[in-house]
Write a protein that holds these residues in place. Sequence first.
Motif, PDB file in Angstrom:
ATOM      1  N   ILE A  84       0.868  -1.184   0.000  1.00  0.00           N
ATOM      2  CA  ILE A  84       0.000   0.000   0.000  1.00  0.00           C
ATOM      3  C   ILE A  84       0.901   1.230   0.000  1.00  0.00           C
ATOM      4  O   ILE A  84       1.843   1.297   0.795  1.00  0.00           O
ATOM      5  CB  ILE A  84      -0.885   0.026   1.269  1.00  0.00           C
ATOM      6  CG1 ILE A  84      -1.586  -1.322   1.461  1.00  0.00           C
ATOM      7  CG2 ILE A  84      -1.885   1.182   1.221  1.00  0.00           C
ATOM      8  CD1 ILE A  84      -2.035  -1.574   2.899  1.00  0.00           C
ATOM      9  N   SER A  95       6.774   0.498   0.700  1.00  0.00           N
ATOM     10  CA  SER A  95       5.472   0.707   0.061  1.00  0.00           C
ATOM     11  C   SER A  95       5.505   0.478  -1.448  1.00  0.00           C
ATOM     12  O   SER A  95       4.464   0.489  -2.095  1.00  0.00           O
ATOM     13  CB  SER A  95       4.955   2.125   0.354  1.00  0.00           C
ATOM     14  OG  SER A  95       5.916   3.089  -0.027  1.00  0.00           O
ATOM     15  N   TYR A 452      11.961   4.091  16.404  1.00  0.00           N
ATOM     16  CA  TYR A 452      10.688   4.686  15.970  1.00  0.00           C
ATOM     17  C   TYR A 452      10.274   4.038  14.653  1.00  0.00           C
ATOM     18  O   TYR A 452      10.996   4.108  13.664  1.00  0.00           O
ATOM     19  CB  TYR A 452      10.896   6.198  15.820  1.00  0.00           C
ATOM     20  CG  TYR A 452       9.740   6.973  15.227  1.00  0.00           C
ATOM     21  CD1 TYR A 452       8.414   6.638  15.514  1.00  0.00           C
ATOM     22  CD2 TYR A 452       9.970   8.072  14.401  1.00  0.00           C
ATOM     23  CE1 TYR A 452       7.362   7.378  14.972  1.00  0.00           C
ATOM     24  CE2 TYR A 452       8.929   8.809  13.866  1.00  0.00           C
ATOM     25  CZ  TYR A 452       7.627   8.455  14.152  1.00  0.00           C
ATOM     26  OH  TYR A 452       6.584   9.175  13.624  1.00  0.00           O
TER      27      TYR A 452
HETATM   28  P1  FDA Z   1       4.509   5.298   2.338  1.00  0.00           P
HETATM   29  O1  FDA Z   1       3.438   5.456   1.338  1.00  0.00           O
HETATM   30  O2  FDA Z   1       5.858   4.896   1.849  1.00  0.00           O
HETATM   31  O3  FDA Z   1       4.008   4.329   3.478  1.00  0.00           O
HETATM   32  C1  FDA Z   1       4.776   3.982   4.616  1.00  0.00           C
HETATM   33  C2  FDA Z   1       4.292   2.638   5.171  1.00  0.00           C
HETATM   34  O4  FDA Z   1       2.902   2.690   5.503  1.00  0.00           O
HETATM   35  C3  FDA Z   1       4.421   1.491   4.163  1.00  0.00           C
HETATM   36  O5  FDA Z   1       4.660   0.298   4.871  1.00  0.00           O
HETATM   37  C4  FDA Z   1       3.044   1.461   3.524  1.00  0.00           C
HETATM   38  O6  FDA Z   1       2.756   0.221   2.933  1.00  0.00           O
HETATM   39  C5  FDA Z   1       2.141   1.779   4.689  1.00  0.00           C
HETATM   40  N1  FDA Z   1       0.922   2.492   4.293  1.00  0.00           N
HETATM   41  C6  FDA Z   1       0.853   3.632   3.562  1.00  0.00           C
HETATM   42  N2  FDA Z   1      -0.411   4.016   3.430  1.00  0.00           N
HETATM   43  C7  FDA Z   1      -1.183   3.109   4.072  1.00  0.00           C
HETATM   44  C8  FDA Z   1      -2.576   2.985   4.269  1.00  0.00           C
HETATM   45  N3  FDA Z   1      -3.424   3.876   3.757  1.00  0.00           N
HETATM   46  N4  FDA Z   1      -3.047   1.924   4.960  1.00  0.00           N
HETATM   47  C9  FDA Z   1      -2.188   1.013   5.475  1.00  0.00           C
HETATM   48  N5  FDA Z   1      -0.843   1.082   5.318  1.00  0.00           N
HETATM   49  C10 FDA Z   1      -0.337   2.132   4.636  1.00  0.00           C
HETATM   50  N6  FDA Z   1       8.077  11.266  10.410  1.00  0.00           N
HETATM   51  C11 FDA Z   1       7.691  11.986  11.475  1.00  0.00           C
HETATM   52  O7  FDA Z   1       7.071  11.443  12.397  1.00  0.00           O
HETATM   53  N7  FDA Z   1       7.940  13.325  11.528  1.00  0.00           N
HETATM   54  C12 FDA Z   1       8.593  13.980  10.531  1.00  0.00           C
HETATM   55  O8  FDA Z   1       8.813  15.192  10.622  1.00  0.00           O
HETATM   56  C13 FDA Z   1       8.999  13.217   9.386  1.00  0.00           C
HETATM   57  N8  FDA Z   1       9.646  13.822   8.353  1.00  0.00           N
HETATM   58  C14 FDA Z   1      10.013  13.081   7.247  1.00  0.00           C
HETATM   59  C15 FDA Z   1      10.671  13.703   6.185  1.00  0.00           C
HETATM   60  C16 FDA Z   1      11.059  12.970   5.074  1.00  0.00           C
HETATM   61  C17 FDA Z   1      11.752  13.673   3.936  1.00  0.00           C
HETATM   62  C18 FDA Z   1      10.788  11.570   5.033  1.00  0.00           C
HETATM   63  C19 FDA Z   1      11.234  10.765   3.850  1.00  0.00           C
HETATM   64  C20 FDA Z   1      10.133  10.960   6.091  1.00  0.00           C
HETATM   65  C21 FDA Z   1       9.752  11.687   7.209  1.00  0.00           C
HETATM   66  N9  FDA Z   1       9.103  11.088   8.285  1.00  0.00           N
HETATM   67  C22 FDA Z   1       8.720  11.839   9.360  1.00  0.00           C
HETATM   68  C23 FDA Z   1       8.826   9.642   8.276  1.00  0.00           C
HETATM   69  C24 FDA Z   1       7.403   9.363   7.821  1.00  0.00           C
HETATM   70  O9  FDA Z   1       6.503   9.635   8.882  1.00  0.00           O
HETATM   71  C25 FDA Z   1       7.253   7.880   7.426  1.00  0.00           C
HETATM   72  O10 FDA Z   1       8.170   7.555   6.423  1.00  0.00           O
HETATM   73  C26 FDA Z   1       5.818   7.578   6.995  1.00  0.00           C
HETATM   74  O11 FDA Z   1       5.573   6.208   7.131  1.00  0.00           O
HETATM   75  C27 FDA Z   1       5.593   8.020   5.575  1.00  0.00           C
HETATM   76  O12 FDA Z   1       4.266   7.864   5.178  1.00  0.00           O
HETATM   77  P2  FDA Z   1       3.934   7.868   3.617  1.00  0.00           P
HETATM   78  O13 FDA Z   1       2.497   7.626   3.462  1.00  0.00           O
HETATM   79  O14 FDA Z   1       4.544   9.045   2.992  1.00  0.00           O
HETATM   80  O15 FDA Z   1       4.810   6.640   3.128  1.00  0.00           O
END
Ligand code: FDA
Length: 514
Positions: A84, A95, A452
Motif C-alpha cells: 500500500i 510501500s 521509531y
Molecule cells: P509510504 O506510502 O511509503 O508508506 C509507509 C508505510 O505505511 C508502508 O509500509 C506502507 O505500505 C504503509 N501504508 C501507507 N499508506 C497506508 C494505508 N493507507 N493503509 C495502510 N498502510 C499504509 N516522520 C515523522 O514522524 N515526523 C517527521 O517530521 C517526518 N519527516 C520526514 C521527512 C522525510 C523527507 C521523510 C522521507 C520521512 C519523514 N518522516 C517523518 C517519516 C514518515 O513519517 C514515514 O516515512 C511515513 O511512514 C511516511 O508515510 P507515507 O504515506 O509518505 O509513506
Amino acid sequence: WVTSAHTHESFLQCLDSQNSHSISKLIYTPINSSYSSILQFSIQNLRFNTSSTPKPLVIVTPTNISHIQAAIICSQKHGMQIRIRSGGHDYEGLSYVSTFSFVVIDLINLRTINVNAENKTAWVQSGVTIGEVYYRIAEKSRTLAFPASVCPTVGVGGHFSGGGYGMLMRKYGLAADHIIDAQLVDVKGRILDRESMGEDLFWAIRGGGGNTFGVVIAWKISLVSAPPTVTVFNVQRTLEQNASKLVHRWQFVADKLHEDLFIRIILNRVNSTEEGKSNTTIQASFNSLFLGGIDRLLPLIQDSFPELGLVKEDCIEMSWIQSVLYFDGFPSNSSLDVLLDRTPSTRRNFKAKSDYVKEPIPELGLEGIWERFFDKDINTPILIFSPYGGKMSEISESSIPFPHRAGNIYKIQHLIYWDEEGIVATKRHISWIRRLYSYLAPYVSKTPRAAYVNYRDLDIGINNHAGNTSYRQASIWGLKYFKNNFDRLVRVKTAVDPANFFRNEQSIPPLSSW
Ligand code: FDA
C-alpha cells in the motif's frame, strides 16, 4: 508466492470482472508508457529507484473504495502480494518494493479533506500529504493546527500508521494521539469504521505500522489550538563557538522546558571560514518553535537555558501556518500554496536509524560523534535530536501502539545522504551509519534499544522472506518499535488477518506463525 505471467493476467481479469466502476484506466503495468512515472512519482529514497530495484507487476490507483476491495480480493485469489502506498516516504521503500510478485495499491487519487472548524475535527483520506492537511486547516482557521510531520510532503497513510510527530509534539503529542475514527478495508474486503472494527483494531492502526492490518482509506482527526502568534528561531553554533558544551547542556533542559517550547538540535558538517582560513567543523542548529510571542519567550529561555545566548534579533514572530513553511526551509514571503506541492524539494540516496536517550550523553561521548562526522569518505551526515517531555510524558505507553513516552529525554535520528550512484558508495555510507549506531550503544536506551517505526530500519531485524515468522524472531525488531505493545499487536493481527495477507519485512506476524 512466485507468480507466473499467467497469474498476473488472471489477476487483471479478476479486477475487471469484480468491478462495477471501470477500473481499467486506473491500472498500470510495465507495458504502459506512464508506468515508470507513476511508480517513481513519490519515491523519496533514490536508493530504491535503480534499474535493479524489484518493480511491481501492477500498480492500481483507486478512485473508489470498490477498486481497493477488488484489488484485495483478486490479489488473494491469484497469489499476489500487495504493497500500500500513500506518500511514498518509507525509509526502506516498503510501500513500493518487494522481492515477491506484487501489486502496488497507490492511494494518490484518494485526496479528499473535510475540515469542520466548528467541531475542531477533520476527515482526511490517506492519499493526502500532511502539507495539504495543514493548508486546508489554515484555509478555515488560523488558530487551529495539527501535530504532525515537520516535512509537508509526508503522506497521511504511512505517517498516521506509525505515530507521526513534529514541532507541536511537546504540547500535544503525536498525530496518532489525535485520531478519533477511521475507515479501513480489511482482508475480506469489508469496509469498517471505528465502531464496526472494534477498539482493538482501532488501537492497532494508530501507530502499529503500515501494511499490516488492512488498507486505511480515511482518518478522522481532532484538531488542536494554535495561538495567533508563534515565535521561531534557528540559532547556529559551531564547535569553535562552544557547540559541544551547548549540546551537552541542552540535554539537561530539553525535556523539562515549558511545553509551549520545542527546541530540537540538527547537527551537520559544514565548511566555515574564520580569519580567512577555511575549516571543516560541526554545526549545531538549535531549531525552535514557541507557542507565543517573543516577549514571553525571552524570559523563559533566560530562566531555563541562558547558555544559548538567545537575543530578540534571533527570533521571528509569525502565524503557526507560516512556521510550517519556515521549518521546511521556505523563505518567509512564500505563498502557502507550496504546501500543496507533493514533489519533495530534494531526493537523494539515504539511510536512517533512530534511538532514544534517557541519560545525557557525556561531552566525551559527543566528541566521539563529531570524530565520525569528520570522516572524509562520507557525503552528508546529519543527526537530529528531538526533545520529549511535556505532553509526551503524560500519555501512557499503552494508549496507542507507539510506546516511547515518559523517561525519554530525546530521540535521535541518524541520517546519511549521498548522491554517488552504485553499490560501492551505498555500502560505504551504510557501513558508516552502522558504525555510528554501534558507537552510540552505551549512551542510548537498552533492553530494548528502542526505535521509531516511522523511521523504518531493516537492520534491526526482519521477517522471513517466505513462510511464517516466529513470534521470537519478529520480537527482535517488534519490541524495539513497540515495547510491551508488541504482544497486543500480534493478538490483533491474529484476529483480523490470520493468514498474514497484509505483510512486509516488518509487518506484525499472526499467532499461527509463533
Ligand atoms: P509510504 O506510502 O511509503 O508508506 C509507509 C508505510 O505505511 C508502508 O509500509 C506502507 O505500505 C504503509 N501504508 C501507507 N499508506 C497506508 C494505508 N493507507 N493503509 C495502510 N498502510 C499504509 N516522520 C515523522 O514522524 N515526523 C517527521 O517530521 C517526518 N519527516 C520526514 C521527512 C522525510 C523527507 C521523510 C522521507 C520521512 C519523514 N518522516 C517523518 C517519516 C514518515 O513519517 C514515514 O516515512 C511515513 O511512514 C511516511 O508515510 P507515507 O504515506 O509518505 O509513506
